[in-house]
Design a protein around this motif. Sequence first.
Motif, mmCIF file in Angstrom:
data_model
loop_
_atom_site.group_PDB
_atom_site.id
_atom_site.type_symbol
_atom_site.label_atom_id
_atom_site.label_comp_id
_atom_site.label_asym_id
_atom_site.label_seq_id
_atom_site.Cartn_x
_atom_site.Cartn_y
_atom_site.Cartn_z
ATOM 1 N N LEU A 99 31.899 33.886 40.797
ATOM 2 C CA LEU A 99 33.028 34.626 41.371
ATOM 3 C C LEU A 99 33.360 34.194 42.790
ATOM 4 O O LEU A 99 34.510 33.976 43.136
ATOM 5 C CB LEU A 99 32.732 36.130 41.362
ATOM 6 C CG LEU A 99 32.772 36.817 40.018
ATOM 7 C CD1 LEU A 99 32.348 38.270 40.157
ATOM 8 C CD2 LEU A 99 34.158 36.728 39.410
ATOM 9 N N ARG A 100 32.369 34.095 43.642
ATOM 10 C CA ARG A 100 32.626 33.835 45.059
ATOM 11 C C ARG A 100 32.986 32.390 45.354
ATOM 12 O O ARG A 100 33.757 32.115 46.261
ATOM 13 C CB ARG A 100 31.402 34.211 45.891
ATOM 14 C CG ARG A 100 31.060 35.660 45.813
ATOM 15 C CD ARG A 100 29.848 35.946 46.641
ATOM 16 N NE ARG A 100 29.372 37.303 46.404
ATOM 17 C CZ ARG A 100 28.464 37.897 47.128
ATOM 18 N NH1 ARG A 100 27.916 37.276 48.137
ATOM 19 N NH2 ARG A 100 28.091 39.122 46.852
ATOM 20 N N ASP A 101 32.385 31.473 44.626
ATOM 21 C CA ASP A 101 32.566 30.050 44.908
ATOM 22 C C ASP A 101 33.332 29.336 43.801
ATOM 23 O O ASP A 101 33.142 28.152 43.571
ATOM 24 C CB ASP A 101 31.190 29.387 45.084
ATOM 25 C CG ASP A 101 30.328 30.068 46.121
ATOM 26 O OD1 ASP A 101 30.863 30.453 47.178
ATOM 27 O OD2 ASP A 101 29.119 30.229 45.878
ATOM 28 N N THR A 102 34.184 30.063 43.120
ATOM 29 C CA THR A 102 34.886 29.526 41.956
ATOM 30 C C THR A 102 35.788 28.345 42.307
ATOM 31 O O THR A 102 36.379 28.294 43.383
ATOM 32 C CB THR A 102 35.703 30.626 41.260
ATOM 33 O OG1 THR A 102 36.341 30.057 40.119
ATOM 34 C CG2 THR A 102 36.756 31.221 42.185
ATOM 35 N N ASP A 103 35.866 27.419 41.388
ATOM 36 C CA ASP A 103 36.770 26.274 41.533
ATOM 37 C C ASP A 103 38.165 26.598 41.004
ATOM 38 O O ASP A 103 39.065 25.778 41.096
ATOM 39 C CB ASP A 103 36.207 25.061 40.779
ATOM 40 C CG ASP A 103 34.936 24.531 41.418
ATOM 41 O OD1 ASP A 103 34.774 24.666 42.646
ATOM 42 O OD2 ASP A 103 34.091 23.979 40.682
ATOM 43 N N PHE A 104 38.331 27.793 40.435
ATOM 44 C CA PHE A 104 39.620 28.184 39.870
ATOM 45 C C PHE A 104 40.592 28.723 40.915
ATOM 46 O O PHE A 104 41.755 28.951 40.615
ATOM 47 C CB PHE A 104 39.420 29.225 38.759
ATOM 48 C CG PHE A 104 38.668 28.684 37.587
ATOM 49 C CD1 PHE A 104 39.238 27.751 36.741
ATOM 50 C CD2 PHE A 104 37.371 29.095 37.340
ATOM 51 C CE1 PHE A 104 38.536 27.235 35.659
ATOM 52 C CE2 PHE A 104 36.661 28.594 36.264
ATOM 53 C CZ PHE A 104 37.239 27.664 35.426
ATOM 54 N N ILE A 105 40.105 28.952 42.126
ATOM 55 C CA ILE A 105 40.956 29.433 43.226
ATOM 56 C C ILE A 105 41.160 28.288 44.202
ATOM 57 O O ILE A 105 40.189 27.657 44.640
ATOM 58 C CB ILE A 105 40.299 30.639 43.950
ATOM 59 C CG1 ILE A 105 39.929 31.749 42.966
ATOM 60 C CG2 ILE A 105 41.189 31.148 45.071
ATOM 61 C CD1 ILE A 105 41.093 32.421 42.291
ATOM 62 N N TRP A 119 41.318 35.695 48.015
ATOM 63 C CA TRP A 119 40.485 36.036 46.865
ATOM 64 C C TRP A 119 39.269 36.850 47.297
ATOM 65 O O TRP A 119 38.945 37.864 46.702
ATOM 66 C CB TRP A 119 40.060 34.758 46.138
ATOM 67 C CG TRP A 119 38.982 34.950 45.125
ATOM 68 C CD1 TRP A 119 37.727 34.447 45.172
ATOM 69 C CD2 TRP A 119 39.061 35.709 43.910
ATOM 70 N NE1 TRP A 119 37.013 34.842 44.071
ATOM 71 C CE2 TRP A 119 37.807 35.623 43.273
ATOM 72 C CE3 TRP A 119 40.055 36.464 43.306
ATOM 73 C CZ2 TRP A 119 37.522 36.244 42.072
ATOM 74 C CZ3 TRP A 119 39.779 37.097 42.098
ATOM 75 C CH2 TRP A 119 38.533 36.977 41.496
ATOM 76 N N HIS A 120 38.604 36.416 48.368
ATOM 77 C CA HIS A 120 37.430 37.138 48.857
ATOM 78 C C HIS A 120 37.800 38.529 49.371
ATOM 79 O O HIS A 120 37.039 39.482 49.174
ATOM 80 C CB HIS A 120 36.714 36.339 49.947
ATOM 81 C CG HIS A 120 35.954 35.176 49.398
ATOM 82 N ND1 HIS A 120 35.543 34.127 50.183
ATOM 83 C CD2 HIS A 120 35.532 34.878 48.141
ATOM 84 C CE1 HIS A 120 34.894 33.249 49.441
ATOM 85 N NE2 HIS A 120 34.883 33.681 48.194
ATOM 86 N N GLN A 121 38.941 38.666 50.019
ATOM 87 C CA GLN A 121 39.381 39.985 50.480
ATOM 88 C C GLN A 121 39.587 40.922 49.295
ATOM 89 O O GLN A 121 39.202 42.091 49.345
ATOM 90 C CB GLN A 121 40.661 39.862 51.305
ATOM 91 C CG GLN A 121 40.429 39.268 52.673
ATOM 92 C CD GLN A 121 41.729 39.018 53.434
ATOM 93 O OE1 GLN A 121 42.802 38.914 52.852
ATOM 94 N NE2 GLN A 121 41.614 38.907 54.747
#
Length: 97
Positions: A55-61, A69-71
């Motif tokens: 979730l946090r380090d996704t390559d999809f974002i 995304w993190h916010q």
Amino acid sequence: MPIKLTKFDVAERQLFLAIRLFFREEAPISIHTLSKAASQIPYDIGSSLGAKSILRDTDFIRNERMREWHQLLFKSRNFFSSTQIGIATTLIISMKF
């Protein structure tokens, strides 16, 4: 009597309690807080070993949208734990079990 705990012991106890509360359909805010706290420990340890979070380090974002995304991902966690969010600020969350 003192209890000797590792970081994983703490995360495990937090997660087990969150699961127990979830199946009893009790304390949704506590479930959220406990599960987020429990997930932080393996993330921190994994990061130090080079592991990536789905979730946090996704390559999809895209990189330019990662902060946004993190916010979004941490909105409720920050609301529950941050003293920098104003006292009059409200948060609407879904309480569906």
